[in-house]
Design an enzyme around this catalytic site. Structure first.
Site, PDB file in Angstrom:
ATOM      1  N   TYR A  11       0.829  -1.218   0.000  1.00 17.62           N
ATOM      2  CA  TYR A  11       0.000   0.000   0.000  1.00 17.62           C
ATOM      3  C   TYR A  11       0.868   1.275   0.000  1.00 17.62           C
ATOM      4  O   TYR A  11       0.857   2.055  -0.959  1.00 17.62           O
ATOM      5  CB  TYR A  11      -0.927  -0.066   1.230  1.00 17.62           C
ATOM      6  N   ILE A  12       1.644   1.476   1.032  1.00 17.34           N
ATOM      7  CA  ILE A  12       2.393   2.731   1.120  1.00 17.34           C
ATOM      8  C   ILE A  12       3.573   2.723   0.145  1.00 17.34           C
ATOM      9  O   ILE A  12       3.853   3.719  -0.542  1.00 17.34           O
ATOM     10  CB  ILE A  12       2.856   2.988   2.581  1.00 17.34           C
ATOM     11  N   TYR A 142       3.679  -5.753  17.608  1.00 17.75           N
ATOM     12  CA  TYR A 142       3.930  -5.027  16.352  1.00 17.75           C
ATOM     13  C   TYR A 142       4.766  -3.764  16.628  1.00 17.75           C
ATOM     14  O   TYR A 142       5.810  -3.549  16.007  1.00 17.75           O
ATOM     15  CB  TYR A 142       2.602  -4.659  15.685  1.00 17.75           C
ATOM     16  N   PHE A 209     -14.294  -1.496  18.114  1.00 20.87           N
ATOM     17  CA  PHE A 209     -13.569  -2.241  19.149  1.00 20.87           C
ATOM     18  C   PHE A 209     -13.446  -1.405  20.422  1.00 20.87           C
ATOM     19  O   PHE A 209     -12.437  -0.740  20.644  1.00 20.87           O
ATOM     20  CB  PHE A 209     -12.181  -2.643  18.643  1.00 20.87           C
ATOM     21  N   ASP A 286      -4.560  -2.154  21.686  1.00 16.70           N
ATOM     22  CA  ASP A 286      -4.915  -0.847  21.124  1.00 16.70           C
ATOM     23  C   ASP A 286      -4.741   0.281  22.142  1.00 16.70           C
ATOM     24  O   ASP A 286      -5.423   0.315  23.161  1.00 16.70           O
ATOM     25  CB  ASP A 286      -6.392  -0.840  20.712  1.00 16.70           C
TER      26      ASP A 286
HETATM   27  N1  LIG Z   1      -0.636   1.212   6.957  1.00 18.46           N
HETATM   28  C1  LIG Z   1      -0.388   1.998   8.000  1.00 18.46           C
HETATM   29  O1  LIG Z   1      -1.271   2.726   8.485  1.00 18.46           O
HETATM   30  C2  LIG Z   1       0.987   2.032   8.616  1.00 18.46           C
HETATM   31  C3  LIG Z   1       1.199   2.873   9.709  1.00 18.46           C
HETATM   32  C4  LIG Z   1       2.471   2.917  10.282  1.00 18.46           C
HETATM   33  C5  LIG Z   1       3.506   2.169   9.755  1.00 18.46           C
HETATM   34  N2  LIG Z   1       3.277   1.354   8.699  1.00 18.46           N
HETATM   35  C6  LIG Z   1       4.407   0.572   8.163  1.00 18.46           C
HETATM   36  O2  LIG Z   1       4.552   0.905   6.794  1.00 18.46           O
HETATM   37  C7  LIG Z   1       5.015  -0.217   6.054  1.00 18.46           C
HETATM   38  C8  LIG Z   1       4.110  -0.457   4.864  1.00 18.46           C
HETATM   39  O3  LIG Z   1       2.781  -0.674   5.330  1.00 18.46           O
HETATM   40  P1  LIG Z   1       1.606  -0.989   4.295  1.00 18.46           P
HETATM   41  O4  LIG Z   1       0.331  -0.559   4.918  1.00 18.46           O
HETATM   42  O5  LIG Z   1       1.977  -0.497   2.963  1.00 18.46           O
HETATM   43  O6  LIG Z   1       1.636  -2.580   4.318  1.00 18.46           O
HETATM   44  P2  LIG Z   1       1.499  -3.610   3.092  1.00 18.46           P
HETATM   45  O7  LIG Z   1       1.254  -4.952   3.700  1.00 18.46           O
HETATM   46  O8  LIG Z   1       0.511  -3.111   2.103  1.00 18.46           O
HETATM   47  O9  LIG Z   1       2.941  -3.553   2.430  1.00 18.46           O
HETATM   48  C9  LIG Z   1       4.035  -4.308   2.884  1.00 18.46           C
HETATM   49  C10 LIG Z   1       4.660  -4.991   1.670  1.00 18.46           C
HETATM   50  O10 LIG Z   1       5.781  -5.739   2.101  1.00 18.46           O
HETATM   51  C11 LIG Z   1       5.724  -7.039   1.519  1.00 18.46           C
HETATM   52  N3  LIG Z   1       6.391  -7.941   2.469  1.00 18.46           N
HETATM   53  C12 LIG Z   1       6.021  -8.234   3.729  1.00 18.46           C
HETATM   54  N4  LIG Z   1       6.911  -9.088   4.286  1.00 18.46           N
HETATM   55  C13 LIG Z   1       7.861  -9.321   3.340  1.00 18.46           C
HETATM   56  C14 LIG Z   1       9.036 -10.107   3.309  1.00 18.46           C
HETATM   57  N5  LIG Z   1       9.391 -10.883   4.352  1.00 18.46           N
HETATM   58  N6  LIG Z   1       9.783 -10.109   2.197  1.00 18.46           N
HETATM   59  C15 LIG Z   1       9.428  -9.375   1.117  1.00 18.46           C
HETATM   60  N7  LIG Z   1       8.311  -8.623   1.083  1.00 18.46           N
HETATM   61  C16 LIG Z   1       7.541  -8.590   2.188  1.00 18.46           C
HETATM   62  C17 LIG Z   1       4.249  -7.338   1.318  1.00 18.46           C
HETATM   63  O11 LIG Z   1       4.013  -8.269   0.277  1.00 18.46           O
HETATM   64  C18 LIG Z   1       3.705  -5.948   0.980  1.00 18.46           C
HETATM   65  O12 LIG Z   1       3.733  -5.715  -0.421  1.00 18.46           O
HETATM   66  C19 LIG Z   1       5.074  -1.371   7.050  1.00 18.46           C
HETATM   67  O13 LIG Z   1       6.401  -1.504   7.497  1.00 18.46           O
HETATM   68  C20 LIG Z   1       4.173  -0.917   8.188  1.00 18.46           C
HETATM   69  O14 LIG Z   1       4.571  -1.465   9.412  1.00 18.46           O
HETATM   70  C21 LIG Z   1       2.040   1.253   8.106  1.00 18.46           C
HETATM   71  O1  LIG Z   2     -12.909  -3.168  12.517  1.00 16.45           O
HETATM   72  C1  LIG Z   2     -12.300  -2.309  13.176  1.00 16.45           C
HETATM   73  C2  LIG Z   2     -10.947  -1.989  12.903  1.00 16.45           C
HETATM   74  C3  LIG Z   2     -10.333  -1.048  13.697  1.00 16.45           C
HETATM   75  N1  LIG Z   2     -11.019  -0.442  14.708  1.00 16.45           N
HETATM   76  C4  LIG Z   2     -10.359   0.597  15.522  1.00 16.45           C
HETATM   77  O2  LIG Z   2      -9.965   1.630  14.643  1.00 16.45           O
HETATM   78  C5  LIG Z   2      -8.734   2.189  15.065  1.00 16.45           C
HETATM   79  C6  LIG Z   2      -7.757   2.100  13.922  1.00 16.45           C
HETATM   80  O3  LIG Z   2      -7.441   0.738  13.726  1.00 16.45           O
HETATM   81  P1  LIG Z   2      -6.616   0.209  12.469  1.00 16.45           P
HETATM   82  O4  LIG Z   2      -6.567  -1.275  12.571  1.00 16.45           O
HETATM   83  O5  LIG Z   2      -7.164   0.814  11.226  1.00 16.45           O
HETATM   84  O6  LIG Z   2      -5.203   0.846  12.667  1.00 16.45           O
HETATM   85  P2  LIG Z   2      -4.242   0.800  13.956  1.00 16.45           P
HETATM   86  O7  LIG Z   2      -4.367   2.120  14.645  1.00 16.45           O
HETATM   87  O8  LIG Z   2      -4.449  -0.409  14.750  1.00 16.45           O
HETATM   88  O9  LIG Z   2      -2.821   0.602  13.309  1.00 16.45           O
HETATM   89  C7  LIG Z   2      -2.403   1.259  12.128  1.00 16.45           C
HETATM   90  O10 LIG Z   2      -1.677   2.401  12.426  1.00 16.45           O
HETATM   91  C8  LIG Z   2      -0.631   2.201  13.288  1.00 16.45           C
HETATM   92  C9  LIG Z   2      -0.009   3.524  13.545  1.00 16.45           C
HETATM   93  O11 LIG Z   2      -0.883   4.342  14.281  1.00 16.45           O
HETATM   94  C10 LIG Z   2       0.270   1.106  12.726  1.00 16.45           C
HETATM   95  O12 LIG Z   2       1.514   1.400  12.331  1.00 16.45           O
HETATM   96  C11 LIG Z   2      -0.318  -0.030  11.964  1.00 16.45           C
HETATM   97  O13 LIG Z   2       0.521  -0.562  10.950  1.00 16.45           O
HETATM   98  C12 LIG Z   2      -1.557   0.271  11.332  1.00 16.45           C
HETATM   99  O14 LIG Z   2      -2.206  -0.961  11.194  1.00 16.45           O
HETATM  100  C13 LIG Z   2      -8.290   1.399  16.282  1.00 16.45           C
HETATM  101  O15 LIG Z   2      -8.674   2.111  17.416  1.00 16.45           O
HETATM  102  C14 LIG Z   2      -9.110   0.101  16.217  1.00 16.45           C
HETATM  103  O16 LIG Z   2      -9.443  -0.426  17.473  1.00 16.45           O
HETATM  104  C15 LIG Z   2     -12.330  -0.749  14.975  1.00 16.45           C
HETATM  105  O17 LIG Z   2     -12.938  -0.210  15.890  1.00 16.45           O
HETATM  106  N2  LIG Z   2     -12.924  -1.678  14.186  1.00 16.45           N
END
Ligand SMILES: NC(=O)c1ccc[n+]([C@@H]2O[C@H](COP(=O)([O-])OP(=O)(O)OC[C@H]3O[C@@H](n4cnc5c(N)ncnc54)[C@H](O)[C@@H]3O)[C@@H](O)[C@H]2O)c1
Ligand SMILES: O=c1ccn([C@@H]2O[C@H](COP(=O)(O)OP(=O)(O)O[C@H]3O[C@H](CO)[C@H](O)[C@H](O)[C@H]3O)[C@@H](O)[C@H]2O)c(=O)[nH]1
Length: 335
Positions: A11-12, A142, A209, A286
């Site tokens: 995604y990112i 995590y 949640f 959480d």
């Molecule tokens: N999505 C969020 O809100 C959020 C918030 C904070 C931090 N992050 C961090 O940002 C990064 C990207 O998040 P995202 O939401 O894009 O997740 P994502 O799952 O969409 O992307 C991660 C990618 O890494 C690949 N991957 C995972 N493990 C692997 C491995 N062992 N070898 C090779 N490829 C591998 C997956 O196939 C995927 O394409 C992550 O490190 C996540 O912890 C995400």
């Molecule tokens: O079905 C759901 C899913 C989530 N939530 C709530 O919504 C909020 C956001 O939850 P997300 O699962 O969307 O995201 P998180 O805050 O748990 O975590 C996300 O953001 C973090 C940074 O703040 C991380 O890095 C992590 O990778 C990313 O999943 C949380 O309070 C969670 O309890 C619900 O109530 N119902």
């Protein structure tokens, strides 16, 4: 400059690739095992290596073939709830995998590293908005895996001269303006896409949640930041790292928090769908409130959110979800 983007099909990472490919002077190589990412999100003309970061032989082959100058590391297992159920799997992928990557970087003399860290390292923050220099105290596996890597990076700088930047994203949201990439996880665990799946008729209701947190309506507060703004922060961070040769950590968020109920209401306003909800138990791991103070990124990197007005967001269809949320987010606030 050759940039190896690990996790660039996710995604990112895929949004970073889109932004980076519009800049002059960068050659991009994507490494991804496609466990969660999508081959279709890789733009034509960008080199791709299907590999797992836990496979050191594959990493060595890729480094010797492409000779990258810098690594951006997005690969990880990313779900808080899943990490509580399977901590060993999380430490293996997020910590051991990153160690292999750093070892191979060291062997091939690659000095620059940009790391996807997270707000989850802060646990239950003592101060909100969370300052860049707040003390990390993760409360779930995590968040801890990311904090462990941050410590590994600091010691690796000390020992080997690695230069790194930790970007601590808060909650990523939204999709690319083109509408052809966006958030698409399977299974989906993130709040906004789950809400939108209800609006699209793919799910009956969304779970809340916990509604007994000490917040204004009892539900958790998060800071949602647009994925393209995260991507531009990476490009600024890379430029800073190369120019200043200095390691640093930055929070990346909007500075504003929204409760789970506010997010659901915003989506109701925008989509016109009733979006039934169901209050359930708290999800283990959480924290109640996560809101970023991103002063350091603004001051040092000159980073500023672009996606902060309703006009900017627009309606962005992507696959089966829409980044409707942010429009509603601003409607609701009367902006
Ligand atoms: N999505 C969020 O809100 C959020 C918030 C904070 C931090 N992050 C961090 O940002 C990064 C990207 O998040 P995202 O939401 O894009 O997740 P994502 O799952 O969409 O992307 C991660 C990618 O890494 C690949 N991957 C995972 N493990 C692997 C491995 N062992 N070898 C090779 N490829 C591998 C997956 O196939 C995927 O394409 C992550 O490190 C996540 O912890 C995400
Ligand atoms: O079905 C759901 C899913 C989530 N939530 C709530 O919504 C909020 C956001 O939850 P997300 O699962 O969307 O995201 P998180 O805050 O748990 O975590 C996300 O953001 C973090 C940074 O703040 C991380 O890095 C992590 O990778 C990313 O999943 C949380 O309070 C969670 O309890 C619900 O109530 N119902």
């Amino acid at each position: 400059m050759k940039i190896l983007v690990c996790g660039g099909a996710g995604y990112i990472g895929s949004h970073l690739v889109r932004e980076l490919s519009t800049q002059q002077g960068y050659e991009i190589i994507i490494l991804d095992n496609l466990s969660k990412g999508h081959i279709k999100s890789i733009p034509k003309g960008i080199k791709f290596e299907k590999a797992d970061i836990r496979d050191k032989t594959a990493l060595e082959r890729i480094f010797s073939k492409h000779k990258p100058d810098a690594v951006m590391h997005f690969c990880a297992s990313i779900s808080v709830g899943e990490s509580v159920a399977d901590p060993l799997g999380y430490y293996e992928n997020n910590v051991a995998g990153t160690i292999y990557l750093l070892q191979v970087m060291k062997k091939y003399n690659v000095k620059y590293f940009i790391f996807s860290s997270t707000a989850a390292i802060f646990g239950n923050p003592k101060e909100v908005p969370i300052p860049d220099n707040a003390r990390p105290e993760p409360i779930n596996p995590y968040g801890d895996t990311k904090f462990v890597v941050e410590k590994i990076l600091a010691w690796s700088e000390n020992a080997y001269g690695l230069k790194y930047i930790c970007l601590r994203y808060f909650n990523a949201c939204g999709a690319h303006e083109s509408g052809d990439i966006g958030e698409d996880h399977d299974p989906e665990t993130h709040l906004i896409p789950l809400i939108l799946q209800v609006a699209l008729g793919q799910r009956e209701s969304v779970s809340i949640f916990g509604d007994d947190y000490e917040t204004k309506d009892g539900t958790c507060v998060r800071d949602y930041i647009h994925v393209t703004d995260l991507a531009t922060a990476h490009i600024r961070a890379l430029a800073y790292l190369i120019k200043e040769n200095k390691s640093q950590s930055f929070n990346l968020g909007s500075g504003e928090g929204y409760t789970v109920k506010e997010v659901i209401n915003a989506a109701r306003n925008v989509t016109g769908h009733p979006i039934p909800d169901k209050v359930e138990d708290r999800r283990i791991g959480d924290p109640a409130i996560l809101i970023a103070g991103s002063t350091r990124a603004e001051q040092i990197l000159g980073w500023k959110r672009k996606y902060n007005t309703i006009e900017r967001y627009g309606l962005q269809p992507y696959s089966s979800t829409f980044s409707w949320f942010l429009i509603g987010h601003w409607d609701q606030r009367g902006q």
